[in-house]
Structure formats: structure tokens, C-alpha cells
Design a protein around this motif. Sequence first.
Motif, PDB file in Angstrom:
ATOM      1  N   ARG A  12      -7.952 -18.895 -12.432  1.00 14.64           N
ATOM      2  CA  ARG A  12      -8.657 -18.629 -13.697  1.00 14.64           C
ATOM      3  C   ARG A  12      -7.695 -18.724 -14.893  1.00 14.64           C
ATOM      4  O   ARG A  12      -8.067 -19.201 -15.975  1.00 14.64           O
ATOM      5  CB  ARG A  12      -9.297 -17.252 -13.649  1.00 14.64           C
ATOM      6  CG  ARG A  12     -10.658 -17.243 -12.951  1.00 14.64           C
ATOM      7  CD  ARG A  12     -11.580 -16.210 -13.583  1.00 14.64           C
ATOM      8  NE  ARG A  12     -12.944 -16.388 -13.107  1.00 14.64           N
ATOM      9  CZ  ARG A  12     -13.458 -15.766 -12.050  1.00 14.64           C
ATOM     10  NH1 ARG A  12     -12.712 -14.913 -11.360  1.00 14.64           N
ATOM     11  NH2 ARG A  12     -14.705 -15.986 -11.683  1.00 14.64           N
ATOM     12  N   ASN A  25      -7.199 -22.328 -15.638  1.00 15.56           N
ATOM     13  CA  ASN A  25      -8.396 -22.875 -16.277  1.00 15.56           C
ATOM     14  C   ASN A  25      -8.508 -22.403 -17.727  1.00 15.56           C
ATOM     15  O   ASN A  25      -8.958 -23.155 -18.600  1.00 15.56           O
ATOM     16  CB  ASN A  25      -9.647 -22.480 -15.490  1.00 15.56           C
ATOM     17  CG  ASN A  25     -10.819 -23.410 -15.746  1.00 15.56           C
ATOM     18  OD1 ASN A  25     -10.650 -24.622 -15.814  1.00 15.56           O
ATOM     19  ND2 ASN A  25     -12.013 -22.862 -15.898  1.00 15.56           N
ATOM     20  N   ILE A  65      -8.823 -24.624 -21.123  1.00 17.02           N
ATOM     21  CA  ILE A  65      -9.801 -24.417 -22.197  1.00 17.02           C
ATOM     22  C   ILE A  65      -9.087 -24.350 -23.548  1.00 17.02           C
ATOM     23  O   ILE A  65      -9.531 -24.955 -24.539  1.00 17.02           O
ATOM     24  CB  ILE A  65     -10.609 -23.137 -21.936  1.00 17.02           C
ATOM     25  CG1 ILE A  65     -11.496 -23.324 -20.694  1.00 17.02           C
ATOM     26  CG2 ILE A  65     -11.466 -22.785 -23.147  1.00 17.02           C
ATOM     27  CD1 ILE A  65     -12.163 -22.050 -20.200  1.00 17.02           C
ATOM     28  N   GLN A  83     -14.426 -30.909 -21.133  1.00 19.26           N
ATOM     29  CA  GLN A  83     -15.192 -29.674 -21.340  1.00 19.26           C
ATOM     30  C   GLN A  83     -16.108 -29.388 -20.152  1.00 19.26           C
ATOM     31  O   GLN A  83     -16.246 -28.237 -19.729  1.00 19.26           O
ATOM     32  CB  GLN A  83     -16.002 -29.771 -22.630  1.00 19.26           C
ATOM     33  CG  GLN A  83     -15.142 -29.810 -23.888  1.00 19.26           C
ATOM     34  CD  GLN A  83     -15.958 -29.799 -25.168  1.00 19.26           C
ATOM     35  OE1 GLN A  83     -17.172 -29.961 -25.130  1.00 19.26           O
ATOM     36  NE2 GLN A  83     -15.296 -29.601 -26.290  1.00 19.26           N
ATOM     37  N   GLU A  84     -16.717 -30.432 -19.624  1.00 18.46           N
ATOM     38  CA  GLU A  84     -17.557 -30.246 -18.442  1.00 18.46           C
ATOM     39  C   GLU A  84     -16.712 -29.811 -17.245  1.00 18.46           C
ATOM     40  O   GLU A  84     -17.129 -28.984 -16.431  1.00 18.46           O
ATOM     41  CB  GLU A  84     -18.282 -31.557 -18.112  1.00 18.46           C
ATOM     42  CG  GLU A  84     -19.207 -32.044 -19.216  1.00 18.46           C
ATOM     43  CD  GLU A  84     -19.720 -33.438 -18.934  1.00 18.46           C
ATOM     44  OE1 GLU A  84     -19.311 -34.033 -17.911  1.00 18.46           O
ATOM     45  OE2 GLU A  84     -20.540 -33.941 -19.726  1.00 18.46           O
ATOM     46  N   ARG A 125     -15.878 -26.094 -17.067  1.00 23.72           N
ATOM     47  CA  ARG A 125     -17.065 -25.308 -16.689  1.00 23.72           C
ATOM     48  C   ARG A 125     -17.302 -25.405 -15.178  1.00 23.72           C
ATOM     49  O   ARG A 125     -17.640 -24.405 -14.533  1.00 23.72           O
ATOM     50  CB  ARG A 125     -18.288 -25.791 -17.467  1.00 23.72           C
ATOM     51  CG  ARG A 125     -18.299 -25.387 -18.937  1.00 23.72           C
ATOM     52  CD  ARG A 125     -19.673 -25.563 -19.559  1.00 23.72           C
ATOM     53  NE  ARG A 125     -20.044 -26.969 -19.658  1.00 23.72           N
ATOM     54  CZ  ARG A 125     -19.798 -27.724 -20.722  1.00 23.72           C
ATOM     55  NH1 ARG A 125     -19.173 -27.224 -21.769  1.00 23.72           N
ATOM     56  NH2 ARG A 125     -20.188 -28.989 -20.739  1.00 23.72           N
ATOM     57  N   GLU A 126     -17.120 -26.579 -14.633  1.00 22.76           N
ATOM     58  CA  GLU A 126     -17.290 -26.754 -13.188  1.00 22.76           C
ATOM     59  C   GLU A 126     -16.210 -26.006 -12.410  1.00 22.76           C
ATOM     60  O   GLU A 126     -16.457 -25.501 -11.316  1.00 22.76           O
ATOM     61  CB  GLU A 126     -17.271 -28.248 -12.849  1.00 22.76           C
ATOM     62  CG  GLU A 126     -18.505 -28.980 -13.369  1.00 22.76           C
ATOM     63  CD  GLU A 126     -18.343 -30.495 -13.383  1.00 22.76           C
ATOM     64  OE1 GLU A 126     -17.346 -30.995 -12.810  1.00 22.76           O
ATOM     65  OE2 GLU A 126     -19.203 -31.183 -13.967  1.00 22.76           O
ATOM     66  N   GLU A 139     -14.927 -23.130 -13.229  1.00 20.34           N
ATOM     67  CA  GLU A 139     -15.357 -21.732 -13.164  1.00 20.34           C
ATOM     68  C   GLU A 139     -16.441 -21.555 -12.110  1.00 20.34           C
ATOM     69  O   GLU A 139     -16.455 -20.549 -11.385  1.00 20.34           O
ATOM     70  CB  GLU A 139     -15.849 -21.274 -14.538  1.00 20.34           C
ATOM     71  CG  GLU A 139     -16.386 -19.843 -14.577  1.00 20.34           C
ATOM     72  CD  GLU A 139     -15.376 -18.795 -14.135  1.00 20.34           C
ATOM     73  OE1 GLU A 139     -15.807 -17.722 -13.651  1.00 20.34           O
ATOM     74  OE2 GLU A 139     -14.151 -19.043 -14.262  1.00 20.34           O
ATOM     75  N   ASN A 140     -17.310 -22.526 -11.979  1.00 21.47           N
ATOM     76  CA  ASN A 140     -18.360 -22.443 -10.966  1.00 21.47           C
ATOM     77  C   ASN A 140     -17.776 -22.429  -9.559  1.00 21.47           C
ATOM     78  O   ASN A 140     -18.209 -21.645  -8.706  1.00 21.47           O
ATOM     79  CB  ASN A 140     -19.318 -23.623 -11.115  1.00 21.47           C
ATOM     80  CG  ASN A 140     -20.431 -23.591 -10.081  1.00 21.47           C
ATOM     81  OD1 ASN A 140     -21.146 -22.609  -9.954  1.00 21.47           O
ATOM     82  ND2 ASN A 140     -20.562 -24.673  -9.310  1.00 21.47           N
ATOM     83  N   HIS A 155     -17.687 -32.175  -8.151  1.00 25.15           N
ATOM     84  CA  HIS A 155     -16.853 -32.060  -9.347  1.00 25.15           C
ATOM     85  C   HIS A 155     -15.980 -33.312  -9.495  1.00 25.15           C
ATOM     86  O   HIS A 155     -15.871 -33.884 -10.584  1.00 25.15           O
ATOM     87  CB  HIS A 155     -15.991 -30.798  -9.227  1.00 25.15           C
ATOM     88  CG  HIS A 155     -14.874 -30.716 -10.219  1.00 25.15           C
ATOM     89  ND1 HIS A 155     -15.082 -30.533 -11.564  1.00 25.15           N
ATOM     90  CD2 HIS A 155     -13.523 -30.779 -10.039  1.00 25.15           C
ATOM     91  CE1 HIS A 155     -13.915 -30.476 -12.179  1.00 25.15           C
ATOM     92  NE2 HIS A 155     -12.954 -30.641 -11.291  1.00 25.15           N
TER      93      HIS A 155
END
Length: 247
Positions: A121, A124, A128, A186-187, A190-191, A193-194, A215
Motif C-alpha cells: 500500500r 501504491n 499515486i 490512474q486506472e 486503482r486496480e 488497491e483492489n 490487471h
Amino acid sequence: MARQPLTEVVAPGTAGALSKSQRAYAWIKERITSQEFTPGYRLVLSALADDLGMSVVPVREAIRQLEAEGLVTFKRNVGAHVSMVDDSQYRHSMQTLAILEGAATALSARRLSAADVRSAREVNARMIDALDQFDPPAFTRLNQQFHSILYQHCDNPRMLELVDAEWARLGHLRASTFSFVPGRAQESVREHENIVRLIEAGAALAEIERAAREHRFATLDAYMTRERPEQSLGGPAHDPHPTGGTQ
């Protein structure tokens, strides 16, 4: 161009444990993946041997290994060159990595500690933060770091070896896919984090594998849509999901 000494490539304390051919392999491969040796660059064995301070024999063995990995092309009466790049090579490596990395991530998922998840995290979050002043190569390095945290505990050493080999091959083929499709970044986060949420929640391994695999395919699809619209998802030229679509 000045050569980087071998001691700066091989991790401190490990050079003595490697054979000469292994040292030559690591030294040459690092220059290919960093694109100091660009596609088409002629690899003169005698010159490489002089740079490395060894005979031609271990250098030739290293070149053979790199040829087996597809990073080097050898032709009789011509010699060795860094392999040229085409979109089919990139597509094949991305497809291969999608499948292997997805499986490795699933096999690693149950072995990840809370600290591992926290580290993923944090990486990631750095990705970001990097979106505002976007540097595609730096973003790609963080991306690789993120994924390596998630698949690092896969207990299949052969699979890990193949995943690392494909990452290295991609480094040779494209310095950064995000240079071509910056909007994909950006996508991607988000993926990420999923995927982490699925691991944290103890989701079925098949679901984790699917998320990690799709992904990677999404990045491939974004690139192919921009660079080769006729070969993008749903195009007639190929199916980027060789295992049978979005499983």
C-alpha cells in the motif's frame, strides 16, 4: 560511453560466489535492460571480455544464455546483437507475464504478512503521489516493486524465475509502457488497491489470480488500442487473452 564497473552491478559480497559466466551474464543483461546496449547493438565478445577482465569463453556462455532468453540474437558470420524490438514480442511477453504473475500472486497471497500488505500500500501511495508530476520510467519501477511484494512469497521457485525473466525482458522491449499510455496509470493504481483488498479479505485464490491477470491484460489492451488499434481487445489480429477471454 563509460562502462559501469562490474562491482556496481553485482550486489556487494556476492561477486565472489558467482562464476565468471554468471558475472558476465549479469553485467551484459543489466546494460541491455537499462538500454545502454540498445536494440541492434553489436556485442563484440573480445571487447566485452576486455571490459570484464576475463577470457572470451565465459562471455560466450553468457551470450548463449541471453540468446535463449530472447535478449540477444546470434547469426553465423555476423555475430551477436541485442535483439530488435517489435510489438509482437512486447505483446507475447505481456501475455506471458499476465498469466505467470497472476498465478504467482495467488500462490503468494496466503503467505503475505500484514507488513507486506502495508508495504504494498505504501508503494501504491507513492505511485499515486507520482501522478501529478508523471515520470513514466520511475512509475514503472514503483509498479514492479509493488507487484514483486505481492508475488515474492510464491513457493514455486521456477515460476518466480520466469516472472523475473519476463519483467527483465519487458525492460528491454519498452522502457515504460506508461510513456505510451500515461492515462492508464490512474486506472492501474486503482486496480492495485483492489488486488490488495482481495488478499486482505482472504478472497478465493482464483479470484486473486483473475484480478492480477486482468490487471496486466488491461495495460496490454490500453497499449495495443493506442499503438495498434487493429490488434486491440476484440480486434481481428489476435486474442490478447490466450487462455480464453476474461476468465
